[in-house]
Design a protein around this motif. Structure first.
Motif, mmCIF file in Angstrom:
data_model
loop_
_atom_site.group_PDB
_atom_site.id
_atom_site.type_symbol
_atom_site.label_atom_id
_atom_site.label_comp_id
_atom_site.label_asym_id
_atom_site.label_seq_id
_atom_site.Cartn_x
_atom_site.Cartn_y
_atom_site.Cartn_z
ATOM 1 N N UNK A 101 0.840 -1.208 0.000
ATOM 2 C CA UNK A 101 0.000 0.000 0.000
ATOM 3 C C UNK A 101 0.872 1.254 0.000
ATOM 4 N N UNK A 102 1.980 1.223 0.765
ATOM 5 C CA UNK A 102 2.898 2.367 0.787
ATOM 6 C C UNK A 102 3.439 2.636 -0.611
ATOM 7 N N UNK A 103 3.839 1.551 -1.271
ATOM 8 C CA UNK A 103 4.428 1.708 -2.594
ATOM 9 C C UNK A 103 3.423 2.312 -3.573
ATOM 10 N N UNK A 104 2.178 1.876 -3.468
ATOM 11 C CA UNK A 104 1.127 2.407 -4.355
ATOM 12 C C UNK A 104 0.988 3.912 -4.213
ATOM 13 N N UNK A 105 1.240 4.430 -2.997
ATOM 14 C CA UNK A 105 1.070 5.876 -2.843
ATOM 15 C C UNK A 105 2.401 6.600 -2.682
ATOM 16 N N UNK A 106 3.370 6.184 -3.491
ATOM 17 C CA UNK A 106 4.654 6.885 -3.611
ATOM 18 C C UNK A 106 5.375 7.067 -2.282
ATOM 19 N N UNK A 107 5.265 6.065 -1.400
ATOM 20 C CA UNK A 107 5.987 6.138 -0.137
ATOM 21 C C UNK A 107 7.021 5.021 -0.112
ATOM 22 N N UNK A 108 8.275 5.370 0.178
ATOM 23 C CA UNK A 108 9.302 4.335 0.235
ATOM 24 C C UNK A 108 9.316 3.718 1.634
ATOM 25 N N UNK A 109 9.906 2.546 1.748
ATOM 26 C CA UNK A 109 9.905 1.881 3.047
ATOM 27 C C UNK A 109 11.081 0.928 3.155
ATOM 28 N N UNK A 110 11.408 0.551 4.377
ATOM 29 C CA UNK A 110 12.383 -0.513 4.608
ATOM 30 C C UNK A 110 12.013 -1.209 5.901
ATOM 31 N N UNK A 111 12.409 -2.467 6.005
ATOM 32 C CA UNK A 111 12.145 -3.219 7.223
ATOM 33 C C UNK A 111 13.480 -3.453 7.912
ATOM 34 N N UNK A 112 13.558 -3.103 9.206
ATOM 35 C CA UNK A 112 14.794 -3.272 9.956
ATOM 36 C C UNK A 112 14.503 -4.211 11.118
ATOM 37 N N UNK A 113 15.463 -5.114 11.408
ATOM 38 C CA UNK A 113 15.145 -6.197 12.336
ATOM 39 C C UNK A 113 15.064 -5.793 13.794
ATOM 40 N N UNK A 114 15.737 -4.710 14.180
ATOM 41 C CA UNK A 114 15.658 -4.307 15.580
ATOM 42 C C UNK A 114 15.931 -2.814 15.707
ATOM 43 N N UNK A 115 15.547 -2.240 16.860
ATOM 44 C CA UNK A 115 15.811 -0.811 17.069
ATOM 45 C C UNK A 115 17.293 -0.478 16.986
ATOM 46 N N UNK A 116 18.131 -1.373 17.484
ATOM 47 C CA UNK A 116 19.572 -1.110 17.461
ATOM 48 C C UNK A 116 20.074 -1.009 16.025
ATOM 49 N N UNK A 117 19.613 -1.980 15.224
ATOM 50 C CA UNK A 117 20.006 -1.944 13.812
ATOM 51 C C UNK A 117 19.477 -0.684 13.132
ATOM 52 N N UNK A 118 18.263 -0.297 13.504
ATOM 53 C CA UNK A 118 17.668 0.902 12.909
ATOM 54 C C UNK A 118 18.532 2.117 13.205
ATOM 55 N N UNK A 119 18.999 2.200 14.463
ATOM 56 C CA UNK A 119 19.811 3.345 14.862
ATOM 57 C C UNK A 119 21.095 3.411 14.036
ATOM 58 N N UNK A 120 21.788 2.286 13.977
ATOM 59 C CA UNK A 120 23.060 2.258 13.262
ATOM 60 C C UNK A 120 22.859 2.563 11.786
ATOM 61 N N UNK A 121 21.870 1.897 11.215
ATOM 62 C CA UNK A 121 21.651 1.994 9.783
ATOM 63 C C UNK A 121 21.252 3.417 9.370
ATOM 64 N N UNK A 122 20.261 3.986 10.086
ATOM 65 C CA UNK A 122 19.738 5.290 9.696
ATOM 66 C C UNK A 122 20.768 6.399 9.855
ATOM 67 N N UNK A 123 21.456 6.382 11.024
ATOM 68 C CA UNK A 123 22.427 7.445 11.274
ATOM 69 C C UNK A 123 23.484 7.451 10.176
ATOM 70 N N UNK A 124 23.992 6.264 9.855
ATOM 71 C CA UNK A 124 25.004 6.157 8.812
ATOM 72 C C UNK A 124 24.466 6.618 7.464
ATOM 73 N N UNK A 125 23.242 6.206 7.194
ATOM 74 C CA UNK A 125 22.620 6.528 5.912
ATOM 75 C C UNK A 125 22.427 8.039 5.745
ATOM 76 N N UNK A 126 21.923 8.675 6.795
ATOM 77 C CA UNK A 126 21.696 10.133 6.729
ATOM 78 C C UNK A 126 23.013 10.860 6.492
ATOM 79 N N UNK A 127 24.051 10.400 7.221
ATOM 80 C CA UNK A 127 25.372 11.027 7.111
ATOM 81 C C UNK A 127 25.875 10.916 5.667
ATOM 82 N N UNK A 128 25.746 9.708 5.140
ATOM 83 C CA UNK A 128 26.198 9.431 3.790
ATOM 84 C C UNK A 128 25.491 10.309 2.756
ATOM 85 N N UNK A 129 24.201 10.558 3.021
ATOM 86 C CA UNK A 129 23.409 11.353 2.082
ATOM 87 C C UNK A 129 23.660 12.854 2.226
#
Lengths: 265, 489
Positions: free
Chosen positions: A73-101
């Motif tokens: 449903x998200x994809x149908x309405x132009x919303x991107x998404x990702x599934x992350x296995x745990x809050x810890x992984x989310x923290x590491x992944x997002x912070x790095x990703x934002x920095x990179x961008x």
């Protein structure tokens, strides 16, 4: 004022007493219909969308069952998404990703309203500035200083690339996230930045908005819903089709909406 | 029909660009709507449930409004009851005046609201020297070009991107472009500045929930939420018909609304407003919230037996389906409520004197084909109500003048009945008509002699086939199997 109130209510009541005989409904009569209402778009996975409150759902029918439906449903309405296995992984992944961008400034709800502990610290460690647009209250400022103060706050907020929020609930069939306003939960965070990232624990995912209401009623928390001055049911980025019905994104809200679905909370 | 209506229709029909824009847009919206209901519970079941929900709400209107008022007050909202348009506009002007600082009027921003159009709020603000900005993209385009809305949901549906590009180039110094995303970006840039400095936000209400005092606004751009977050006062204007009993009604009807309006499962934003920022720690939101509850002829409309039309949730699906609207667009209806539902509402709602006769003619701007009722998410019997209005011209608040084509005694009608009641006379009539067609028209018959002259002045007839179906049928029966002639002959 009270007189016009009385006048209006009286004339409606009079009208109804006449109209009852005259035929309120014209020719077509629906009689007494089903309540609760039919679920408009039942999810395709079996056993869900039954209007059952979440915690009463039979074993094996959990949020993970309708996760795929939500992502579609998200994809149908132009919303991107990702599934992350745990809050810890989310923290590491997002912070790095934002920095990179190359994100340099983020506005966010305060830490206690985000389901990823330590995310704001991680951003700061990486040199990303974090703003909580909490004080001073825009609308409370006195008449004299108000204009100036507001100009300063808004000028700062407007330059922010990214807004980071949690979400209270989400609905799979319509791809909706529910954001309640309140202390530490500024509306502007999800409205002003070009990009809005939602941190959503899988446990908050429900099959349909009808299920959401059923569970609010079931737990007697319907009036809790009215506590926030604003509850926004957000389904997709800000968009318009006002010019020739061609979609254009990011008008009075974010152009990019990204949902991070977090497991194991 | 009035001459003005004829003139406007003729002008719209002569505008080839307008017609191609309308055809494309209405067909697309109609198609999107149809697709959106393919994945849902059967539409007729949803339609019946939604119609039922609306009618039950209307039947309990006084109780629901009182409950709404109590809840909204408990949530910190000021509630004002406005008997008519002038009471409502006066109250808005009053609130704005109270916000004047050192003679400087408050900065006012508005979201799309047909109720605001209905009460003539723009004119009232202008007359009171209170400048305002429309923040809905379609309305913004119209405000920049001094144009009027032509569609219930997409007010600038009649405008082409070439127009808008040229308008933005001229008014906003934007480089020439046909890129719609770029135009939206330009509007965002201009409007964001205005909104971020706004003091007073004015919006409509899509649904008001009695049990919780929730004021819900449906929007795809989220302009109302940004306005609400920034402005210190938020005024919401609703007709008495917008109240629904429960949140279940809201969630159900809002889905019907967006699926019907634009084929979307949900709007980008369904905003539920409960009141002003409650605590000193709330980071944003208005200091004051005002709800205006407007009657403006609705209770009278209810009394006249047209209450069903108040079930309308303003999705615009009937406009997109209507063969008349598709050809001529919204402007010829002369108001903000165009299309089939507008043709019912406008003759019944109070209007300024000069337009009275005009609106009482609108019920005749229909072929009664029923396409509107088919798509109506709340199952309003629009053709039935249009017929009822034709038969009871006095129900219309201001129709003291009987429209020509609605005269109670049309001599031609008796003649028609007489002819249609006998096969022999029907045959003879057909022969006469074919003979007449040779004189009056090649493709369409546009004029007829009295007593049909008035009737034909608003209608074109196709020229009858050179050989009547009866003759062909008889011939076919004698020479080949009937299946051979039936389908396409």
């Amino acid at each position: 004022m009270t007189e016009s109130r009385r006048n209006i209510l009286n004339s409606i009541a009079n009208a109804l007493s006449v109209a009852d005989q005259v035929d309120l409904s014209g020719r077509r009569s629906f009689g007494v219909g089903p309540r609760p209402y039919p679920v408009v778009a039942p999810p395709s996975a079996p056993g869900i969308g039954t209007g059952m409150p979440n915690e009463d759902a039979p074993a094996g029918i959990g949020p993970s069952r309708w996760q795929a439906e939500f992502l579609a449903a998200l994809e149908r309405q132009s919303t991107s998404s990702e599934v992350v296995e745990s809050p810890v992984l989310a923290r590491l992944k997002l912070a790095g990703q934002f920095k990179e961008e190359g994100v340099t400034k983020v506005m966010a709800w305060t830490a206690e309203h985000l389901p990823v502990p330590g995310i704001l610290e991680s951003l700061k460690v990486l040199g990303i500035e974090v703003i909580n647009p909490t004080t001073p209250l825009l609308s409370e400022a006195g008449s004299e200083s108000r204009g100036e103060m507001r100009r300063l706050i808004l000028a700062e907020l407007e330059g922010v690339d990214l807004g980071l929020t949690g979400a209270d609930f989400a609905f799979a069939n319509t791809g909706t996230v529910v954001l309640g306003s309140g202390p530490g939960r500024s509306r502007l965070v999800s409205q002003l930045a070009r990009r809005h990232v939602v941190l959503l624990p899988v446990s908050r995912l429900m099959p349909t908005p009808e299920d959401w209401l059923a569970s609010l009623r079931h737990t007697g928390s319907l009036l809790v819903l009215t506590q926030p001055a604003n509850v926004a049911l957000v389904s997709g980025p800000s968009r318009t089709i006002d010019i020739e019905l061609s979609p254009a994104l990011g008008v009075h809200g974010p152009r990019l909406l990204h949902v991070v679905l977090i497991d194991n909370i | 029909m009035s001459r003005l209506f004829h003139r406007q229709v003729a002008a719209a029909l002569a505008d080839a660009q307008l017609r191609s824009t309308l055809h494309r847009s209405t067909r697309r919206l109609h198609q999107w709507r149809a697709e959106a209901y393919q994945e849902t519970t059967d539409f007729s079941q949803l339609q019946a449930a939604a119609g039922n929900a609306r009618q039950q709400a209307l039947a309990k209107l006084p109780e629901l409004l009182e409950q709404l008022e109590t809840q909204a007050r408990a949530n910190g909202v000021h509630v004002f009851w406005a008997k008519d348009a002038s009471a409502a506009t006066a109250h808005v002007v009053d609130l704005a005046r109270q916000m004047e600082r050192h003679g400087r009027p408050p900065r006012i921003v508005k979201a799309r609201s047909a109720t605001c159009d209905e009460i003539g709020l723009d004119g009232a603000l202008t007359a009171a020297s209170l400048p305002y900005t429309d923040t809905q993209i379609g309305d913004y385009i119209l405000q920049l070009s001094d144009d009027a809305p032509s569609h219930r949901v997409f007010p600038a549906l009649h405008r082409r991107k070439e127009d808008v590009g040229a308008l933005f180039q001229q008014k906003l110094d934007m480089p020439e472009t046909l890129n719609i995303q770029a135009m939206a970006g330009m509007a965002r840039f201009k409007l964001r500045r205005t909104i971020l400095h706004a003091d007073l936000a004015i919006t409509g209400v899509s649904f008001a929930v009695a049990e919780t005092g929730t004021l819900a606004v449906v929007s795809d751009t989220g302009n109302d939420r940004l306005m609400n977050a920034v402005a210190s006062v938020h005024v919401l204007l609703m007709g008495i018909d917008k109240v629904v009993p429960t949140l279940d009604d809201l969630v159900f009807l809002a889905q019907m609304l967006t699926r019907s309006a634009e084929g979307a499962a949900a709007p980008s934003y369904l905003n539920l407003y409960h009141g002003p920022s409650s605590t000193p720690t709330d980071p944003d939101g208005p200091r004051e919230m005002h709800l205006i509850v407007l009657d403006n002829g609705r209770s009278e409309l209810l009394r006249q037996g047209f209450g069903q039309s108040l079930a309308c949730i303003h999705c615009g699906a009937c406009l997109n389906a209507c063969p008349i609207y598709r050809e001529v667009g919204g402007h010829v209806y002369g108001s903000h409520y165009g299309g089939p539902i507008g043709a019912i509402l406008m003759p019944l709602l109070p209007t300024p004197a000069p337009q009275m006769g005009f609106f009482s003619d609108l019920p005749y701007a229909s072929t009664l084909c029923g396409a509107c009722a088919e798509v109506c998410p709340v199952g309003i019997d629009i053709p039935g109500l249009l017929l009822k209005l034709r038969n009871e011209p006095d129900a219309s608040n201001h129709a003291r003048r009987t429209p020509i084509s609605g005269r109670k005694r049309i001599p031609g009608r008796h003649l028609f009945r007489w002819v249609m009641n006998s096969p022999r006379r029907y045959r003879l009539g057909g022969r006469l008509l074919r003979a007449a067609a040779r004189v009056w028209g090649r493709e369409r018959i546009r004029r007829l002699p009295p007593p049909f002259r008035d009737w034909a002045s608003g209608r074109d007839l196709p020229v009858p086939a050179a050989r009547p179906f009866r003759d062909r049928w008889t011939e076919a029966r004698t020479t080949r199997s009937p299946q051979g002639v039936m389908p396409n002959d």
